[in-house]
Design an enzyme around this catalytic site. Structure first.
Site, PDB file in Angstrom:
ATOM      1  N   ASP A   1     -44.920 -17.225  66.598  1.00 54.02           N
ATOM      2  CA  ASP A   1     -44.441 -18.185  67.527  1.00 54.02           C
ATOM      3  C   ASP A   1     -43.621 -19.311  66.944  1.00 54.02           C
ATOM      4  O   ASP A   1     -42.572 -19.605  67.430  1.00 54.02           O
ATOM      5  CB  ASP A   1     -45.660 -18.799  68.221  1.00 54.02           C
ATOM      6  CG  ASP A   1     -46.866 -18.820  67.290  1.00 54.02           C
ATOM      7  OD1 ASP A   1     -46.878 -19.669  66.429  1.00 54.02           O
ATOM      8  OD2 ASP A   1     -47.719 -17.933  67.439  1.00 54.02           O
TER       9      ASP A   1
ATOM     10  N   TYR B   1     -55.753 -23.437  68.477  1.00 59.49           N
ATOM     11  CA  TYR B   1     -56.386 -22.827  67.308  1.00 59.49           C
ATOM     12  C   TYR B   1     -57.708 -23.544  67.106  1.00 59.49           C
ATOM     13  O   TYR B   1     -57.724 -24.764  66.895  1.00 59.49           O
ATOM     14  CB  TYR B   1     -55.543 -23.024  66.053  1.00 59.49           C
ATOM     15  CG  TYR B   1     -54.311 -22.151  65.969  1.00 59.49           C
ATOM     16  CD1 TYR B   1     -54.416 -20.807  65.634  1.00 59.49           C
ATOM     17  CD2 TYR B   1     -53.044 -22.686  66.182  1.00 59.49           C
ATOM     18  CE1 TYR B   1     -53.284 -20.012  65.533  1.00 59.49           C
ATOM     19  CE2 TYR B   1     -51.919 -21.896  66.087  1.00 59.49           C
ATOM     20  CZ  TYR B   1     -52.041 -20.564  65.755  1.00 59.49           C
ATOM     21  OH  TYR B   1     -50.920 -19.783  65.652  1.00 59.49           O
TER      22      TYR B   1
ATOM     23  N   PRO C   1     -52.245 -18.505  60.046  1.00 56.95           N
ATOM     24  CA  PRO C   1     -51.103 -18.638  60.950  1.00 56.95           C
ATOM     25  C   PRO C   1     -50.873 -20.069  61.424  1.00 56.95           C
ATOM     26  O   PRO C   1     -49.840 -20.360  62.001  1.00 56.95           O
ATOM     27  CB  PRO C   1     -51.495 -17.740  62.127  1.00 56.95           C
ATOM     28  CG  PRO C   1     -52.985 -17.735  62.137  1.00 56.95           C
ATOM     29  CD  PRO C   1     -53.431 -17.937  60.719  1.00 56.95           C
TER      30      PRO C   1
END
Lengths: 677, 677
Positions: free
Chosen positions: A50, A292, A367
Site C-alpha cells: 500500500d 496495524y 510491513p
C-alpha cells in the site's frame, strides 16, 4: 509421450507481483524478448501493501504512470503521535510532517497494491507484447555454469507447467472467515493465506498439477529473475538461504471504514497505550483506514500462534482497548490478516549474474514502515536496465555485479532500520526514565523523524563501482562482496569531482528542480526528462552563455563531444543522436538572451525528416506561471562555469566533471560501454 | 411494410463532436436515459481544432480527465509578434505570455480534437452505458408544441435511419490530394471535406440511404440537443437561421513537422510580412506545427475559391514568402485544409426549451483564435446539467431559458471578438501612421493582450436570471431576449451581496485557490471539490472559528441549515446529506486550532455505515509541501466574518450572502428548486 515443446527467451521473470512487473516494464521499454509467469491464476487481492514512497513515485513517473497512483491514492501529510499522559490516558503529543518537505516533488501516498499492478500491466501492454502468463508454475531449473560468461548462450533451462484454472486459484481459509464474520454479516476478505503465518503452497501445487498431467514446456533463457516471494521457489532451486531472525511480535491488520470519535483517524498515527499495546493508523483510499495492531506474542513453545484465534473481531477488540477512551467500531471491513515480524536478507542476490533474485525472495521485514513493496520494486528497477543493456550489447556484463552490491546493501540497511522501528512500534511506553524496558517517547519521535528520511527512499546511496565513479572502499560501500573483478581495474578507476555540484551526490538519484525548455519556455521538472528508456545521460550544465569565455568552453565541449571517435558518438552511431547516450543541456543565462540554434549542433541535432531537435536544451530561468526553479542553486552548480554530470538509466548519478573533462568521462564510459553497439 | 420500431428516451443528442460528447458526459453523470447519434461512421480525423482554453481545462477537470489533455498536449507559454522593420524585413518585436498569469490553474494548450473526443468517450463509458451510435442519421423531426410544458411528455419525435458502413464513411476529395501530394510523396490528410468551403452532404446521405432502404426507427424524446455542426440538420428542421456575414478572407491551414531556421517555431507567433500577407504559428504535440496562412480572397464574382487550386504546396509557398528571409520546408505533412471566415450566430438557441442547438450549429467564426471547440463544449456544459436537473425533478423548467440568454450572449461576444481579431490577423501592417488601410502593430499587440483574457474563457460573465442573483437589467446582460417569465417574478427577485466577496463575481465561474482538508491536511485546489455531478453547492466561508462570536454565528448557521423545513434539507432528504445541495466549509483559523468533530454535524454529516464525513470541511492555512493558498485573501472574503456563496453545478456563482442570510438563500433556491425531489 512426446517431449515438451522448447523455446528460447532472453529474459524469464518468475512472479508477477510488483517486483516482477517492474522488471517486465523495463524489458517492455528496452525491446527485450521476455516472458513473465505467475503461479496464481488471478491477479491481486484486497488489502496487500500500500505505501508508496516518494522515490517509488519518481520511478513510476519515469515510466509515465505516477500520475495514476497520485490521483487515486490517499495522500498522507501528517503523522500524529499519541501517548499516555500522567493519568495513563492517551493524548496527541506531537505532529510531524509525513514526508520531509523538499526532498522530492512527491509525497508518500497509500494505494492498494492491485491498482499499482494494474498500472504496470497497462503500461507494459502499451509498450510491448509482453503478457503476464498466469497459472504457470516453474517446476525444474537447470543452470549450465560453464556458459555463464558466453554472452549469446542460454545457460538457464526451466520446465514450466501450465495449471488448470482451479489449481491456480488460491485456497482461502474459509473456516477462519466463517468464525470471524464482519460485524455486518458480510465476510471480509481474509488475507491469512498470504501471511507469513501461512504455509507455502508451491510444492502442493506442483504435486497436484503433476498428478493431473497439466501440460509442460521447456524454456531456455539467457537471464532469469526470481520475484517469487518470501517462499521463493527460484531461491530454493539455486540453493541460496535467508539470513536473519524472526522476532516474537505478532501484529494484526484490519482494513475498515471506521466509525469513531478519535479526532485523528484520517492522519497517520502511532498510538502507544499505557498498558494495552500499540497501534498504527494508516488512512487509505476509498474512506478505508488500515490498523496495524499488536495482538499477542508467539506462543510459549515457539510455534506460530494458532490461526483460528486470529480474526477481525479479535483485532478490533485489541484496537478498542488501545484507543480507549475513544470509541471505534465499523460496519464495513474490507480485508484483514496477521503476521509475525521477521527480518531476513538473502545470502546472495544472483547466481553467476544470470539468475537473479529480487523483492521478498531476498528480504523480509515488517510491513508497518511501508517499505516492502517499494524496496522490492526498486530492486528490479535497479536490475532491469542492467540486464537489458547487456542483452542489447550496450554494456558489458561487468555492470551486473553491481546489482548485488547495491541492492543487498539496501536490504541490509532496511533490515537494520526495521529492527529498530519494530521494537519501537511494538514496545510498551516507558513509565518514567527509570523504566528501561519501556520505550522512551522522545526516542520514538526522534526515530520517526530519522526514519522518515530512510522511508522516503531518497536516501539510497549506491557505493563506488564501475558505474558509480566515487571515492572510497568498494566493499564497504556495498554489501561487503567484491564489485569489480580483480585484474588491473583499480589503477583505471575513475573518480568524479563531487565538489562541482554540491546538490548532486554521486551514487544518489538525480534530484529534480524546475527548468524551462529554451525553445518554447515550458517548465519541466528535470526528472521528467529522465524517462526510463535505457538511455544514459550526459547533463551539460553549460553555465552563463552570455560570458564569452564560457561560450568558448561550450563550443570546445561541443567539438569534443562531436568527434566521431568518442564513445558517445560511437555508441549513438547505430540508432542516431541521443539514442544510447543522450545529451541534455541546462544553461543559466536569461532565456531570451540565448538563441537555441546558435549552440553547437550536438546540443540540438538536426534530422533530415524532422529538422532541429527542440527538446534537449533547457534554461534555469523564471517561468510565466510556476515560479523559478533555481536549479543551479539547488544543484549546487557554479552558475558561471557549470559542469558535466553523467546519469545512469535509472536516474542515479555516476560521475561529475568539468566541461573540459570529456577525456575522463570517456574513460568512465570506456570501462563498461560497448562502442560497437 | 411493418412500421419501424418505436422507443422512448429522455435526451436525444444529435452529433458526437465535442459539443455532443460534452452533453452526453453530463447525462452520464446525472443518470439520464440518453442516446447520442452521429451520421459519420468513423470518429475523428487528423487535424481539426485543437486549442484548449484554461476554462475548458477546468471543465474537463470537473469531469476528471483534464490531466489526460494536460499531459498529452503541447503547452503554449509565449506569443512572439513578428513585424517588418524599417527595411521591410521581419523581426521579433514583442514577447507576451500566452495565458495571462494568475487567471487559472491551467494554461492554454493544444491537442488534436480526436484525443479530446477519446477522453470524453472513455469517461462516458466509465460512468454510464451511453454509447455513441455512429452511422445513424435523423431524417424527420416532429415537435408537438402543445406538450412542451407537460413535464412527463415526449413532445419530440425523430425518425432515425441506420446507414451502412459505406454510406457513413466521409467522402474525401482524392483528386485534390492527388494533385497536391506531400513533398515526400506520401499523401497528407486532406481536411477540405470538412471545411466550410465544402458542400454539406447530409441530404445526399439521406437520399442515398433511402434509396438503399436502410433500416429506420422512431425515437420519442423529452429533450433533444442538436450538436450537428455548421450545416445543422436539426436547426433547419426547426426553421432557425444563422445571422451574420461571410468575410472575404480565405486562410489555408497546414500541419507539418517544420524544417526551418526560424528561431521561434516552437512559440505561438503572429507574423505580419510587409507585402506578402500574414501567418499564425501554433506549435502542436508530436513535433507538429500548425500554420494558418492567408492565401487569397474570394473570387471576384463572390463564388467560393476554386478548390482544386488549394493544396499544401500552395500554402507552403505562401508561408515561405511571409517568413522570408527564414527558410521553411517539411518532409512530413499531417493534414491541411482551407476555410473562409464567416461570423454568424443562430437566431434562436432553443425551440420551446425542448429542442436545443449548440456549438457550430449556432455560431461560426474563425478558428484562429482557438475558440471554436471551446465555446461549443461550453455551450453544452452550460446546458447539460440544466436539462438533467429538470429531468431528475430537482429544478423547474424555468432554468432552461437561461441557456439561450447565457450562451447566445457568449456567441454574440465571440463574434464581435472574432471580427476584430480576424481583421487584425488578415490585414497588412501599416507602413506608417498615415497608412490607414494597414494594421497598426501597436493596435495588434494591444488587441492580442486584451484578446488573451477573452480567449481564456475565464471572462464569461452570465447575466442576471433565476439562477444568477445579481443586480442589473436581465435582457441587457443576456442575449437581449427575456429570461424570466412575466408574472410576479420581478418583485421576488433575489440579489446577492456582491461586496462580501470581491474575488468571487456573481455570474462568473468560482475561482480556484488552494485550501487544506481539515481532517488530513491535504491540499486541494478548491475547484477540485466542485466536480460536475449535478450538485449545487453552498460554500460556507466560516471565518475565524477561534473567535467566540464567530463560532456562535457558525453554530446558528448550522442550526438554521439543519431545520427539516429548509429547501436544503428537503432537497437532500431523498438521497441523503449533500446529495442535491452540498455544503462545503472553508474556515480561516489555524488548522490545528480547530477539531472537525466540534463543528455542527451538518458540516460533516454522520452515516451509520461510514461514520463521519471527513471531506467537507477545509481550512485556509499553510500546507507542508505546497505553500499557502491565501484563499480568503484571494476570494476577497473577510477572514473573521466569512460569508455564504451558492455555486451552480457548473461552477458559476449564483448568490452571495452573510451567514445569517439563510432565509434569503432559501428564497433564491425557492424560485427554481423543487423541494419534493
Amino acid at each position: 509421450m512426446a517431449p515438451p515443446p522448447t523455446s528460447e527467451v532472453d529474459c524469464l521473470i518468475v512472479g508477477a507481483g510488483p517486483a516482477g512487473l517492474m522488471a517486465a516494464t523495463w524489458m517492455s521499454r528496452c525491446g527485450i524478448k521476455t516472458r513473465i509467469v505467475d503461479k496464481r491464476g488471478t491477479k491481486v487481492f484486497n488489502g496487500q501493501a500500500d505505501g508508496l514512497q516518494c522515490r517509488t513515485l519518481e520511478i513510476l513517473d519515469s515510466f509515465d504512470f505516477a500520475h495514476r497512483a497520485w490521483r487515486e491514492s490517499n495522500h498522507m501529510l501528517e503523522i500524529c503521535l499519541w501517548n499516555p499522559n500522567d493519568q495513563g490516558v492517551i493524548r496527541r503529543s506531537d505532529r510531524i510532517p509525513d514526508t520531509i518537505p523538499g526532498i522530492s516533488r512527491y509525497q508518500q501516498v497509500v494505494l492498494h497494491q492491485g491498482r499499482i499492478e494494474r498500472f504496470f500491466l497497462d503500461s507494459i501492454k502499451e509498450h510491448s507484447n509482453i503478457e503476464v502468463e498466469r497459472g504457470v508454475l516453474p517446476e525444474r531449473l537447470e543452470f549450465d555454469a560453464s556458459k555463464a560468461e558466453d554472452e549469446d548462450a542460454y545457460p538457464i533451462t526451466v520446465r514450466l507447467r501450465h495449471l488448470t484454472d482451479e489449481e491456480a486459484t488460491p485456497h482461502q481459509d474459509l473456516s477462519s472467515t466463517a468464525t470471524n464474520p464482519a460485524l455486518n454479516g458480510s465476510a471480509p476478505q481474509n488475507g491469512m493465506f498470504r501471511s507469513n503465518l501461512a504455509a507455502d503452497d508451491t510444492e502442493d501445487l506442483i504435486r497436484k498439477a503433476r498428478a493431473e498431467a497439466g501440460s509442460t514446456e521447456i524454456v531456455k533463457a539467457k537471464y532469469m529473475i526470481g520475484c517469487d516471494g518470501a517462499h521463493s521457489w527460484t531461491r530454493r532451486q539455486i540453493g541460496f538461504t535467508m539470513e536473519g531472525e524472526q522476532t516474537d511480535y505478532i501484529w494484526g491488520v484490519l482494513d475498515i471504514i471506521p466509525i469513531t470519535n478519535f479526532p485523528d483517524i484520517r492522519m497517520r498515527c502511532a498510538i502507544h497505550s499505557a498498558n494495552s499495546g500499540s497501534i498504527m493508523v494508516i488512512p487509505r483510499e476509498n474512506k478505508l483506514v488500515r490498523l496495524y495492531i499488536q495482538i499477542t506474542t508467539t506462543e510459549k513453545d515457539g510455534n506460530p500462534v494458532e490461526r483460528a484465534k486470529i480474526g477481525p473481531q479479535m483485532i478490533l477488540k485489541s484496537a478498542q482497548k488501545i484507543m480507549h477512551p475513544y470509541q471505534l467500531t465499523y460496519e464495513y471491513c474490507d480485508w484483514w490478516t496477521a503476521y509475525q515480524i521477521g527480518q531476513r536478507v538473502g545470502s546472495n542476490f544472483s547466481l553467476n549474474e544470470r539468475v537473479f533474485l529480487a523483492g521478498d525472495a531476498v528480504h523480509t521485514h515488517s510491513p508497518k514502515a511501508g517499505q516492502g513493496m517499494n524496496v522490492s520494486m526498486q530492486d528490479t528497477f535497479n536490475l532491469g536496465w542492467k540486464i537489458a543493456s547487456v542483452l542489447n550489447k550496450i554494456c558489458t556484463r561487468s555492470i551486473l555485479k553491481t546489482y548485488q552490491s547495491e541492492r543487498r546493501r539496501v536490504a541490509q540497511d532496511l533490515i537494520a532500520f526495521d529492527h529498530r522501528w519494530s521494537r519501537l512500534c511494538s514496545g510498551r511506553p516507558a513509565k518514567d526514565v527509570m523504566d528501561e524496558e519501556g520505550i522512551s517517547m522522545k526516542e520514538f519521535k526522534s526515530a520517526f523523524e530519522k526514519g522518515n528520511m530512510f522511508a522516503s527512499g531518497i536516501a539510497v546511496d549506491y557505493g563506488a563501482s564501475v558505474v558509480v565513479a566515487k571515492a572510497g572502499d568498494l566493499a564497504e560501500q556495498g554489501d561487503g562482496t567484491a564489485v569489480e573483478s580483480a585484474g588491473g581495474d583499480h589503477k583505471n578507476r575513475v573518480v568524479g569531482k563531487q565538489d562541482l555540484a554540491g546538490g548532486i551526490q554521486i551514487g544518489m538519484r538525480m534530484p529534480s528542480f524546475q527548468v524551462l525548455n529554451q525553445a518554447d519556455a515550458r517548465p519541466w521538472q528535470f526528472q521528467e526528462l529522465l524517462k526510463s528508456n535505457g538511455r544514459w545521460r550526459v547533463v551539460v550544465f553549460a553555465g552563463d552563455l552570455r560570458d564569452a569565455e564560457q561560450w568558448a568552453r561550450l563550443t570546445s565541449l561541443g567539438e569534443a563531444l562531436a568527434q566521431p571517435s568518442t564513445l558517445l558518438s560511437r555508441c549513438n552511431s547505430r540508432a542516431g543522436p541521443n539514442s544510447v547516450i543522450e545529451v541534455l543541456t541546462i544553461h543559466s543565462a536569461p532565456r531570451t538572451a540565448i538563441a537555441l540554434l546558435h549552440l553547437p549542433d550536438i546540443f540540438h541535432p538536426f534530422s533530415e525528416r524532422e529538422g532541429w531537435d527542440y527538446w534537449k536544451v533547457f534554461v534555469d530561468d523564471l517561468s510565466y506561471h510556476e515560479g523559478h526553479g533555481h536549479a543551479y542553486q539547488n544543484y549546487g552548480v557554479d552558475p558561471l562555469k557549470g559542469c558535466l554530470v553523467v546519469v545512469r538509466p535509472d536516474q542515479y548519478v555516476s560521475w561529475i566533471g568539468e566541461l573540459e573533462d570529456v577525456g575522463e568521462m570517456e574513460r568512465f564510459f570506456g570501462r563498461f560501454m560497448r562502442a560497437s553497439a
